[in-house]
Design a protein around this motif. Structure first.
Motif, PDB file in Angstrom:
ATOM      1  N   PHE A  62      42.114 -16.421  60.175  1.00  0.00           N
ATOM      2  CA  PHE A  62      41.357 -15.735  61.224  1.00  0.00           C
ATOM      3  C   PHE A  62      40.445 -16.755  61.892  1.00  0.00           C
ATOM      4  CE2 PHE A  62      38.099 -12.975  63.061  1.00  0.00           C
ATOM      5  CZ  PHE A  62      38.858 -11.937  63.577  1.00  0.00           C
ATOM      6  N   TRP A  63      40.513 -16.809  63.217  1.00  0.00           N
ATOM      7  CA  TRP A  63      39.682 -17.723  64.003  1.00  0.00           C
ATOM      8  C   TRP A  63      38.654 -16.908  64.770  1.00  0.00           C
ATOM      9  CZ3 TRP A  63      40.821 -20.615  69.117  1.00  0.00           C
ATOM     10  CH2 TRP A  63      39.955 -21.701  69.250  1.00  0.00           C
ATOM     11  N   ILE A  64      37.388 -17.225  64.622  1.00  0.00           N
ATOM     12  CA  ILE A  64      36.311 -16.436  65.226  1.00  0.00           C
ATOM     13  C   ILE A  64      36.291 -16.666  66.747  1.00  0.00           C
ATOM     14  CG2 ILE A  64      33.837 -15.975  65.263  1.00  0.00           C
ATOM     15  CD1 ILE A  64      35.240 -15.215  62.642  1.00  0.00           C
ATOM     16  N   PRO A  65      36.555 -15.605  67.534  1.00  0.00           N
ATOM     17  CA  PRO A  65      36.646 -15.777  68.980  1.00  0.00           C
ATOM     18  C   PRO A  65      35.357 -15.485  69.741  1.00  0.00           C
ATOM     19  CG  PRO A  65      37.492 -13.623  68.383  1.00  0.00           C
ATOM     20  CD  PRO A  65      37.004 -14.265  67.099  1.00  0.00           C
ATOM     21  N   SER A  66      34.387 -14.816  69.090  1.00  0.00           N
ATOM     22  CA  SER A  66      33.185 -14.386  69.812  1.00  0.00           C
ATOM     23  C   SER A  66      31.944 -14.686  68.974  1.00  0.00           C
ATOM     24  CB  SER A  66      33.245 -12.883  70.115  1.00  0.00           C
ATOM     25  OG  SER A  66      33.024 -12.130  68.937  1.00  0.00           O
ATOM     26  N   GLY A  67      30.773 -14.471  69.615  1.00  0.00           N
ATOM     27  CA  GLY A  67      29.515 -14.789  68.949  1.00  0.00           C
ATOM     28  C   GLY A  67      28.830 -13.605  68.307  1.00  0.00           C
ATOM     29  N   SER A  68      29.550 -12.514  68.043  1.00  0.00           N
ATOM     30  CA  SER A  68      28.908 -11.295  67.543  1.00  0.00           C
ATOM     31  C   SER A  68      28.393 -11.426  66.113  1.00  0.00           C
ATOM     32  CB  SER A  68      29.876 -10.113  67.621  1.00  0.00           C
ATOM     33  OG  SER A  68      30.944 -10.264  66.711  1.00  0.00           O
ATOM     34  N   MET A  69      28.854 -12.451  65.364  1.00  0.00           N
ATOM     35  CA  MET A  69      28.407 -12.617  63.973  1.00  0.00           C
ATOM     36  C   MET A  69      27.557 -13.865  63.770  1.00  0.00           C
ATOM     37  SD  MET A  69      29.094 -10.186  61.854  1.00  0.00           S
ATOM     38  CE  MET A  69      29.016 -11.034  60.269  1.00  0.00           C
ATOM     39  N   LYS A  70      27.050 -14.456  64.864  1.00  0.00           N
ATOM     40  CA  LYS A  70      26.154 -15.606  64.710  1.00  0.00           C
ATOM     41  C   LYS A  70      24.921 -15.192  63.923  1.00  0.00           C
ATOM     42  CE  LYS A  70      27.273 -17.856  69.134  1.00  0.00           C
ATOM     43  NZ  LYS A  70      26.752 -18.228  70.455  1.00  0.00           N
ATOM     44  N   GLU A  71      24.264 -16.059  63.121  1.00  0.00           N
ATOM     45  CA  GLU A  71      24.745 -17.403  62.887  1.00  0.00           C
ATOM     46  C   GLU A  71      25.614 -17.510  61.630  1.00  0.00           C
ATOM     47  OE1 GLU A  71      21.782 -20.352  61.480  1.00  0.00           O
ATOM     48  OE2 GLU A  71      20.450 -18.608  61.259  1.00  0.00           O
ATOM     49  N   THR A  72      25.880 -16.345  61.016  1.00  0.00           N
ATOM     50  CA  THR A  72      26.754 -16.341  59.843  1.00  0.00           C
ATOM     51  C   THR A  72      28.090 -16.962  60.181  1.00  0.00           C
ATOM     52  OG1 THR A  72      25.685 -14.318  59.060  1.00  0.00           O
ATOM     53  CG2 THR A  72      27.820 -14.884  58.078  1.00  0.00           C
ATOM     54  N   LEU A  73      28.670 -16.538  61.304  1.00  0.00           N
ATOM     55  CA  LEU A  73      29.947 -17.068  61.778  1.00  0.00           C
ATOM     56  C   LEU A  73      29.786 -17.500  63.227  1.00  0.00           C
ATOM     57  CD1 LEU A  73      32.326 -14.336  60.288  1.00  0.00           C
ATOM     58  CD2 LEU A  73      31.953 -16.647  59.402  1.00  0.00           C
ATOM     59  N   LEU A  74      30.211 -18.728  63.516  1.00  0.00           N
ATOM     60  CA  LEU A  74      30.113 -19.266  64.867  1.00  0.00           C
ATOM     61  C   LEU A  74      31.465 -19.197  65.560  1.00  0.00           C
ATOM     62  CD1 LEU A  74      27.994 -22.493  64.160  1.00  0.00           C
ATOM     63  CD2 LEU A  74      27.174 -20.187  64.733  1.00  0.00           C
ATOM     64  N   ILE A  75      31.436 -19.182  66.883  1.00  0.00           N
ATOM     65  CA  ILE A  75      32.684 -19.260  67.640  1.00  0.00           C
ATOM     66  C   ILE A  75      33.410 -20.545  67.235  1.00  0.00           C
ATOM     67  CG2 ILE A  75      33.682 -19.521  69.939  1.00  0.00           C
ATOM     68  CD1 ILE A  75      31.367 -17.888  71.041  1.00  0.00           C
ATOM     69  N   GLY A  76      34.664 -20.411  66.849  1.00  0.00           N
ATOM     70  CA  GLY A  76      35.437 -21.578  66.431  1.00  0.00           C
ATOM     71  C   GLY A  76      35.548 -21.747  64.933  1.00  0.00           C
ATOM     72  N   ASP A  77      34.855 -20.918  64.145  1.00  0.00           N
ATOM     73  CA  ASP A  77      35.036 -20.965  62.688  1.00  0.00           C
ATOM     74  C   ASP A  77      36.447 -20.504  62.344  1.00  0.00           C
ATOM     75  OD1 ASP A  77      32.473 -21.839  62.219  1.00  0.00           O
ATOM     76  OD2 ASP A  77      31.716 -19.927  61.474  1.00  0.00           O
ATOM     77  N   ASN A 114      24.301  -8.760  70.725  1.00  0.00           N
ATOM     78  CA  ASN A 114      25.519  -9.226  71.390  1.00  0.00           C
ATOM     79  C   ASN A 114      26.733  -8.823  70.554  1.00  0.00           C
ATOM     80  OD1 ASN A 114      26.959 -10.573  73.436  1.00  0.00           O
ATOM     81  ND2 ASN A 114      27.100 -12.419  72.202  1.00  0.00           N
ATOM     82  N   SER A 115      26.768  -7.551  70.155  1.00  0.00           N
ATOM     83  CA  SER A 115      27.833  -7.089  69.272  1.00  0.00           C
ATOM     84  C   SER A 115      28.286  -5.679  69.651  1.00  0.00           C
ATOM     85  CB  SER A 115      27.347  -7.098  67.811  1.00  0.00           C
ATOM     86  OG  SER A 115      28.327  -6.542  66.956  1.00  0.00           O
ATOM     87  N   SER A 116      29.591  -5.521  69.821  1.00  0.00           N
ATOM     88  CA  SER A 116      30.181  -4.195  69.981  1.00  0.00           C
ATOM     89  C   SER A 116      30.582  -3.714  68.597  1.00  0.00           C
ATOM     90  CB  SER A 116      31.408  -4.273  70.906  1.00  0.00           C
ATOM     91  OG  SER A 116      32.067  -3.030  70.978  1.00  0.00           O
ATOM     92  N   ASP A 117      29.870  -2.719  68.076  1.00  0.00           N
ATOM     93  CA  ASP A 117      30.076  -2.328  66.684  1.00  0.00           C
ATOM     94  C   ASP A 117      29.990  -0.814  66.527  1.00  0.00           C
ATOM     95  OD1 ASP A 117      27.226  -1.970  66.760  1.00  0.00           O
ATOM     96  OD2 ASP A 117      26.972  -4.078  66.207  1.00  0.00           O
TER      97      ASP A 117
END
Length: 279
Positions: free
Chosen positions: A37-52, A226-229
């Motif tokens: 799985f490649w992170i496409p968006s910034g909705s989980m920053k800073e736990t997960l960054l775009i490009g993780d 910045n999250s659609s949840d």
């Protein structure tokens, strides 16, 4: 010589067989054990960054129709959805060898309407009453503990293959400037801690009470503004409540991370995120 040729077989046929076997093995591995799985968006920053780039542990919660991989190859006109392969397993909201997620797990799940893969954090369990007031999550009437944890900084510039730009609490800022967000340490019932980001007062900082149905879960992104949840219903383009059978797996560890437009741009890989555990 003829016998030797027969034993070796047609090289083209042998090559095709090898490719088919490799695809079958990869399909079984992806279905049963781990899914990239490649992170496409910034909705989980800073736990997960775009490009993780990470592998999702599909053994964590057992198996359902959502465990089957989708095969999407636009260049070849191939668009096979997981439901096309395993749709017969859908409908009773159960899982084979099922195990419930824990509050605070970071989970990849299948959107109940669009079928797209999403990644968010489990906040509400079945039967919970969840509400957001002033940006603070309350679970069953008790606000979670929040502690200031400094400032998250990033460069204001296009990020990832989609070229999206971050939202800032100190904005608007110019291209190449420092974009800031307030960082908070959130403690969930049970003691699980993680960081969330805040850019200031937003429309979804105050909500009604969500009663999580049995067999469903309530998800939030760590980059709360910045999250659609689950705060938005599916009819309004949000996630809503997610059925148990739609869970794909748990995100445990980042393998590597690309700060560029493609994960193949190895010169943009972030040196501090190799094999980083997902908290």
């Amino acid at each position: 010589m003829a016998d030797d040729a027969k034993k070796k077989g047609n090289p083209i046929v042998e090559t095709i067989k090898t490719i088919v076997y490799a695809l079958l093995i990869a399909g079984v591995f992806r279905t049963l054990f781990f899914q990239p799985f490649w992170i496409p968006s910034g909705s989980m920053k800073e736990t997960l960054l775009i490009g993780d780039f990470l592998f999702v542990n599909k053994m964590a919660y057992g198996y359902s129709f959502a465990s089957c991989p989708s095969v999407i190859l636009p260049g070849f006109g191939i668009n096979i959805d997981a439901e096309d392969i395993c749709g017969v397993m859908r409908g009773d909201n159960s899982r084979l060898f099922g195990s419930e997620p824990e509050r605070g797990d970071v989970v990849v799940f299948r959107h109940p309407v669009s079928g797209r893969d999403f990644i968010k954090r489990v906040i509400g369990m079945p039967g919970d009453r969840v509400q957001v007031q002033g940006g603070v999550v309350s679970i069953n009437g008790t606000p979670v503990e929040l502690q200031p944890d400094g400032v998250f900084e990033e460069i204001y510039e296009p990020q990832g293959p989609q070229g999206t730009r971050p939202r800032c609490s100190n904005g608007p800022v110019g291209n190449g400037a420092i974009c800031e967000k307030m960082r908070m340490l959130e403690t969930l019932p049970g003691g699980r801690q993680h960081t969330i980001l805040d850019i200031g007062e937003q429309g979804m900082d105050d909500t009604g009470v969500y009663l999580v149905p049995e067999g469903h879960y309530f998800f939030l992104g760590d980059n709360r503004d910045n999250s659609s949840d689950s705060r938005l219903p599916q009819s309004a383009g949000g996630v809503g409540f997610v059925p148990f059978e739609n869970l794909i797996g748990r995100a445990d560890r980042i393998m590597f991370s690309s700060a560029g437009r493609s994960m193949l741009f190895f010169w943009t890989w972030r040196s501090d995120r190799f094999f980083k555990a997902v908290q």
